[in-house]
Design an enzyme around this catalytic site. Structure first.
Site, PDB file in Angstrom:
ATOM      1  N   ASP A   1      25.720 -21.647  12.972  1.00  0.00           N
ATOM      2  CA  ASP A   1      24.263 -21.729  13.924  1.00  0.00           C
ATOM      3  C   ASP A   1      24.188 -22.618  14.712  1.00  0.00           C
ATOM      4  O   ASP A   1      24.390 -24.557  14.186  1.00  0.00           O
ATOM      5  CB  ASP A   1      23.178 -22.176  12.279  1.00  0.00           C
ATOM      6  CG  ASP A   1      21.790 -21.500  13.235  1.00  0.00           C
ATOM      7  OD1 ASP A   1      21.294 -20.677  13.930  1.00  0.00           O
ATOM      8  OD2 ASP A   1      20.957 -22.135  12.324  1.00  0.00           O
TER       9      ASP A   1
ATOM     10  N   GLU B   1      25.398 -18.839   7.033  1.00  0.00           N
ATOM     11  CA  GLU B   1      24.807 -19.215   7.937  1.00  0.00           C
ATOM     12  C   GLU B   1      25.478 -21.104   7.715  1.00  0.00           C
ATOM     13  O   GLU B   1      24.897 -21.409   6.602  1.00  0.00           O
ATOM     14  CB  GLU B   1      23.453 -19.722   7.705  1.00  0.00           C
ATOM     15  CG  GLU B   1      22.907 -20.524   8.702  1.00  0.00           C
ATOM     16  CD  GLU B   1      21.051 -20.330   9.376  1.00  0.00           C
ATOM     17  OE1 GLU B   1      20.684 -22.008   8.645  1.00  0.00           O
ATOM     18  OE2 GLU B   1      20.868 -19.499   9.315  1.00  0.00           O
TER      19      GLU B   1
ATOM     20  N   LYS C   1      13.916 -11.143  14.781  1.00  0.00           N
ATOM     21  CA  LYS C   1      12.703 -11.822  15.551  1.00  0.00           C
ATOM     22  C   LYS C   1      11.682 -10.657  16.148  1.00  0.00           C
ATOM     23  O   LYS C   1      12.078 -10.829  17.183  1.00  0.00           O
ATOM     24  CB  LYS C   1      13.070 -13.200  16.381  1.00  0.00           C
ATOM     25  CG  LYS C   1      14.080 -14.080  15.541  1.00  0.00           C
ATOM     26  CD  LYS C   1      13.812 -15.644  16.215  1.00  0.00           C
ATOM     27  CE  LYS C   1      14.640 -16.350  15.074  1.00  0.00           C
ATOM     28  NZ  LYS C   1      15.390 -17.629  16.320  1.00  0.00           N
TER      29      LYS C   1
ATOM     30  N   LYS D   1      21.001 -18.340   3.451  1.00  0.00           N
ATOM     31  CA  LYS D   1      20.607 -19.623   5.070  1.00  0.00           C
ATOM     32  C   LYS D   1      20.279 -21.254   4.726  1.00  0.00           C
ATOM     33  O   LYS D   1      20.365 -21.734   3.673  1.00  0.00           O
ATOM     34  CB  LYS D   1      19.207 -19.483   6.030  1.00  0.00           C
ATOM     35  CG  LYS D   1      19.379 -17.639   5.787  1.00  0.00           C
ATOM     36  CD  LYS D   1      17.784 -17.169   6.992  1.00  0.00           C
ATOM     37  CE  LYS D   1      17.311 -17.717   7.527  1.00  0.00           C
ATOM     38  NZ  LYS D   1      18.313 -17.236   9.392  1.00  0.00           N
TER      39      LYS D   1
ATOM     40  N   ARG E   1      -2.002   5.076  28.716  1.00  0.00           N
ATOM     41  CA  ARG E   1      -1.482   3.282  28.688  1.00  0.00           C
ATOM     42  C   ARG E   1      -1.018   2.723  26.954  1.00  0.00           C
ATOM     43  O   ARG E   1      -0.143   2.210  27.501  1.00  0.00           O
ATOM     44  CB  ARG E   1      -2.983   2.247  28.332  1.00  0.00           C
ATOM     45  CG  ARG E   1      -2.945   1.088  28.253  1.00  0.00           C
ATOM     46  CD  ARG E   1      -2.428  -0.035  28.704  1.00  0.00           C
ATOM     47  NE  ARG E   1      -2.083   0.496  30.641  1.00  0.00           N
ATOM     48  CZ  ARG E   1      -1.019   0.573  31.643  1.00  0.00           C
ATOM     49  NH1 ARG E   1      -0.499  -0.429  30.890  1.00  0.00           N
ATOM     50  NH2 ARG E   1      -1.188   0.815  32.709  1.00  0.00           N
TER      51      ARG E   1
END
Length: 270
Positions: A208, A187, A126, A158, A89
């Protein structure tokens, strides 16, 4: 990077628990991992490592990145029945999830290639906690770029950094902190900020959450030698439009956080 014994132990402990009666089956047997739908194979190194850890002989019959069809055998195993059943599994889950990521990546790459041979399809950070290595290798198996494997791979300035320090000050701050070998990506959320980021010292500008038209506008304003990346909510249907803008990289979180697991089945031989 090979899956570690410690990680395999954690996977098995999660599945087996403290008292496993289900797999107390005597004797020896053979088995195979079979595709129940078409896709792209990945994660077989991790699946094999699970069986190896349990002392089960395992041989893969396809390579990572191979296209597979329904009914194809991905790996074959032989050993104690209890060990096969204990590992099956976990092996199915990790190979199925990885193959799903690889299949999604190949789909995005194929869509991009319809309009451009130059644009790269990249994953993002992510990823599922504890499975980043597995998922990043699956992206590579599907023909994609892994992007940053960790935060140390590249400095990314960012929106939160810009909000705290301002664009130019943020880029200057990290330029002073980083190694000479580390690139800086900035970004931006407006096409007009793309040349500002480049002038401040960005090696890569991340456009972005922009439309394809806005991405194209931002790219046209960039000087030669600065790479452009498009990201933010880009779905598979959007890939051709973004690829047509001339962007260098399209990054998609959906490759890892939303990929369907490929349907695989483990069958012992009668």
């Amino acid at each position: 990077m090979r899956v570690t014994d410690r990680k395999i132990e954690a996977w098995l402990h999660e599945d087996v628990g403290h008292r496993d009666v289900t797999n107390h089956v005597p004797g020896e047997t053979t088995g195979r991992l079979v595709a129940k739908e078409s896709g792209v194979a990945a994660g077989l190194d991790a699946a094999s490592a699970v069986f190896d850890y349990l002392g089960v002989d395992c041989e893969t019959t396809v390579a990572a990145g191979d296209r597979i069809e329904e009914g194809d055998t991905l790996l074959e195993v032989a050993g104690e029945t209890a060990s096969l059943l204990r590992g099956e599994r976990v092996a199915v889950n990790v190979a199925g999830h990885s193959s799903g990521v690889a299949t999604a990546t190949r789909r995005a790459v194929d869509l991009a290639r319809e309009v451009s041979d130059d644009v790269a399809i990249a994953g993002t950070r992510k990823t599922t906690p504890g499975l980043r290595g597995v998922e990043k290798r699956a992206v590579a198996a599907g023909g994609g770029d892994t992007h940053r494997l960790t935060l140390s791979g590249m400095v990314m300035v960012k929106d939160n950094h810009v909000a705290e320090m301002g664009l130019e000050e943020a880029v200057g701050h990290f330029r002073d902190e980083k190694s000479f070998a580390t690139k800086i990506e900035v970004e931006v959320e407006r096409p007009a900020d793309a040349p500002r980021a480049a002038e401040a010292g960005a090696d890569i500008v991340l456009l972005d959450n922009m439309t394809p038209e806005e991405v194209e506008e931002g790219i046209e304003a960039l000087p030669d030698g600065v790479l452009a990346e498009a990201s933010g909510g880009i779905g598979f249907a959007d890939v051709p439009d973004y690829a047509a803008t001339g962007v260098d990289v399209i990054s998609m979180g959906a490759l890892t956080h939303s990929a369907d697991s490929l349907d695989l089945s483990f069958r012992t031989e009668e």
